[in-house]
Scaffold this motif. Structure first.
Motif, mmCIF file in Angstrom:
data_model
loop_
_atom_site.group_PDB
_atom_site.id
_atom_site.type_symbol
_atom_site.label_atom_id
_atom_site.label_comp_id
_atom_site.label_asym_id
_atom_site.label_seq_id
_atom_site.Cartn_x
_atom_site.Cartn_y
_atom_site.Cartn_z
ATOM 1 N N ASN A 118 0.793 -1.235 0.048
ATOM 2 C CA ASN A 118 0.040 0.033 0.136
ATOM 3 C C ASN A 118 0.874 1.171 0.019
ATOM 4 O O ASN A 118 2.136 1.182 0.283
ATOM 5 N N ILE A 119 0.312 2.387 -0.495
ATOM 6 C CA ILE A 119 0.884 3.624 -0.500
ATOM 7 C C ILE A 119 0.220 4.769 0.475
ATOM 8 O O ILE A 119 -0.990 4.990 0.182
ATOM 9 N N TRP A 120 0.975 5.305 1.150
ATOM 10 C CA TRP A 120 0.710 6.472 2.299
ATOM 11 C C TRP A 120 1.146 7.454 1.728
ATOM 12 O O TRP A 120 2.536 7.422 1.277
ATOM 13 N N LEU A 121 0.581 8.670 1.596
ATOM 14 C CA LEU A 121 0.950 9.900 1.141
ATOM 15 C C LEU A 121 0.750 11.026 2.320
ATOM 16 O O LEU A 121 -0.455 11.244 2.742
ATOM 17 N N TYR A 122 1.507 11.782 2.754
ATOM 18 C CA TYR A 122 1.367 12.905 3.920
ATOM 19 C C TYR A 122 1.723 14.257 3.003
ATOM 20 O O TYR A 122 2.712 14.476 2.252
ATOM 21 N N THR A 123 0.625 15.073 3.218
ATOM 22 C CA THR A 123 0.574 16.354 2.566
ATOM 23 C C THR A 123 0.063 17.613 3.692
ATOM 24 O O THR A 123 -0.700 17.222 4.514
#
Length: 141
Positions: free
Chosen positions: A99-104
């Motif tokens: 899975n891919i987590w992204l923080y913005t």
């Protein structure tokens, strides 16, 4: 795009064992930012094909990795989007089980508005499993 750190066997930036990459560049300038140096778009090393191969290689090395986390700086700054999308696409092509987590620092509402005008941003957002959104709020840490 530049990045300033890749952390392997990371358990702090998402669920499970992860590979985390910290990209450089952020305009949010959040009060109490824990990564002030990462706000500079030229901080660290240039993101290249070799960087992608390093992340892929690490994911291949340890099968129990849950996936990757992409943090910053802010991976969704306009200067970072194309490289972030390339990384996501390569991980998706190679691993169906990660899975891919992204923080913005952008809010969900801001992302929805920006995606109307930016196909690369839309492709990133729709390719991630989890997006942790919104500015860092020092009083809530």
């Amino acid at each position: 795009m530049y990045y300033h750190q890749i952390i392997t066997s990371d358990t702090a930036n998402g669920i499970g064992l992860r590979v985390s990459i910290f990209v450089s560049g952020c305009r949010h300038n959040c009060k109490g930012c824990h990564n002030k140096a990462g706000q500079n778009f030229n901080f660290g090393q240039e993101f290249t094909e070799q960087t992608i191969n390093e992340v892929i290689g690490e994911l291949e090395k340890i099968p129990v990795y849950s996936g990757i986390s992409i943090l910053g700086g802010d991976p969704l700054e306009p200067e970072n989007r194309q490289s972030v999308l390339e990384l996501i696409e390569r991980v998706r092509d190679r691993f169906s089980d990660k899975n891919i987590w992204l923080y913005t620092g952008s809010t969900w509402s801001e992302l929805m508005n920006m995606m109307k005008e930016d196909g690369v941003l839309k492709a990133i957002v729709t390719s991630c499993d989890v997006i942790v959104e919104g500015p860092f709020v020092e009083e809530l840490k």
